[in-house]
Design a protein around this motif. Structure first.
Motif, PDB file in Angstrom:
ATOM      1  N   LYS A  68       0.846  -1.195   0.000  1.00 39.67           N
ATOM      2  CA  LYS A  68       0.000   0.000   0.000  1.00 39.67           C
ATOM      3  C   LYS A  68       0.886   1.251   0.000  1.00 39.67           C
ATOM      4  N   ASN A  81      -0.321   7.719   0.046  1.00 37.13           N
ATOM      5  CA  ASN A  81      -0.980   8.451  -1.035  1.00 37.13           C
ATOM      6  C   ASN A  81      -1.205   9.931  -0.699  1.00 37.13           C
ATOM      7  N   GLN A 134      -8.425   3.093   5.504  1.00 36.24           N
ATOM      8  CA  GLN A 134      -8.318   1.716   5.011  1.00 36.24           C
ATOM      9  C   GLN A 134      -9.568   0.912   5.390  1.00 36.24           C
TER      10      GLN A 134
END
Ligand code: PMP
Length: 356
Positions: A2, A5, A15
């Protein structure tokens, strides 16, 4: 793996929201049906819409204060024209603060409806600060401002006292900080930054400012019609509303907007402290107006760009390049961004310093 971002929008969501949303795509509420295949008039989805609308008001401290929350389509860009359509009288006028590209886009739309007074602008300085010390005409039908300028990384810390209704585009900082939201008469925000996927626009409106413009408003652009239809005038963006609800529930579980604000301040503090300390970087926005959602910064020496870009990419960071009108970098640290991810970026900035 992951990624961390930093995208400005559509952007990071918690999440656990991604996980719950994925489950609902396969089997919503153990119904044996996907959220994507049920009627928006079904009991289960009506319950989603009702809870999303009431939770939005609750988190903003506006329950029972004459406000309605709506989840509409068309993005903030449609709200740019719905605001004047619903609020600007025939032969009336509106006052706008020009604090960035999105404010300019809102002004452009208002001009289709009538006299649009720009009370102040920071355009000459490439919107590196929030204009201050302006006067709002007391005969304006409303005053419009942008609470957070996503592209330039500036954020209004104070809002002007005025006798006219206040309209605010809160697309990039809704639910990120506690304000006295009852000072605003119309708030709108595209979901795709702090709330959910693209496709829904949250509108929070004080009911008593509506139906006073004297205009005939086409149905889909009429806030009063959407309120009467309980945000179901036509098929709403079912999945975007559901994911927004999951995020609102997540904010509530965290302790509400005030608790989330504390975490946001800690993240912003961590990053701005490094920008100010590290001799290789400088902030793009005036210090007093710095956003705690979109942190804009530049390298002092463009020769370091390649090395820095390689370092942050190798660290699993995504979405860091700044908007073309500012250049440099923009770290969007919305509610769902964990402080651990901000630490990764800070470590990369330190690594650059020791490398060059
Ligand atoms: N206002 C602000 C502050 C924004 O950041 C954006 C999108 N980046 C918009 C308006 C436009 O939103 P939309 O794409 O939802 O129309």
């Amino acid at each position: 793996m992951k990624k961390h971002n930093y995208s400005a929008g559509p952007s990071i969501l918690p999440q656990e929201v991604f996980e719950k949303a994925s489950k609902a795509i396969l089997n919503f509420n153990d119904s044996g049906l996907s959220i994507l295949e049920i009627s928006h008039r079904s009991k289960d989805f009506v319950a989603v819409m009702d809870e999303a609308r009431s939770l939005a008001l609750e988190l903003l401290g506006l329950t029972g204060k004459g406000y309605q929350a709506l989840f509409l389509q068309g993005g903030a860009s449609t709200a740019f024209l719905m605001a004047p359509y619903n609020l600007m009288k025939e032969n009336g006028k509106a006052a706008y603060l020009d604090s960035g590209t999105w404010a300019t886009a809102a002004i452009k739309e208002a001009k289709y409806f009538g006299e649009t007074v720009v009370v102040a602008s920071s355009k000459e300085e490439n919107y590196n600060h929030i204009p201050k010390g302006y006067t709002i005409p007391s005969d304006a039908d409303y005053f419009h401002c942008t609470s957070n300028n996503t592209i330039f990384g500036t954020q209004m810390k104070d809002f002007p006292a005025t006798n006219v209704p206040v309209v605010c585009d809160m697309s990039s900082d809704i639910f990120s900080r506690n304000l006295d939201f009852s000072k605003f008469d119309l708030i709108y925000a595209g979901a795709q930054k702090n709330m959910g996927p693209a496709g829904a626009t949250l509108v929070v409106v004080k009911e008593d400012i509506l139906e006073k413009s004297g205009r005939t408003i086409p149905s889909m652009l009429d806030y009063a019609k959407h309120i009467k239809a309980e945000s179901m005038y036509n098929t709403p963006p079912v999945f975007a509303v559901y994911v927004s609800l999951l995020t609102l529930q997540w904010i509530k579980e965290k302790g509400g907007v005030a608790a989330v604000e504390k975490l946001n301040d800690a993240k912003a503090d961590l990053l701005y402290t490094e920008i100010d300390r590290n001799p290789l970087f400088k902030g793009a926005a005036a210090v007093e107006d710095r956003s705690n959602m979109n942190v804009t910064f530049l390298l002092n020496n463009a020769d370091h760009t390649e090395t820095f870009d390689a370092l942050w990419k190798a660290a699993g960071i995504s979405g860091l390049p700044g908007h073309r009108s500012v250049g440099g970098y923009r770290a969007s640290i919305y509610n769902a961004m964990p402080i651990e991810s901000v630490q990764v970026l800070v470590d990369v900035m330190k690594a650059l310093e020791s490398k060059v």
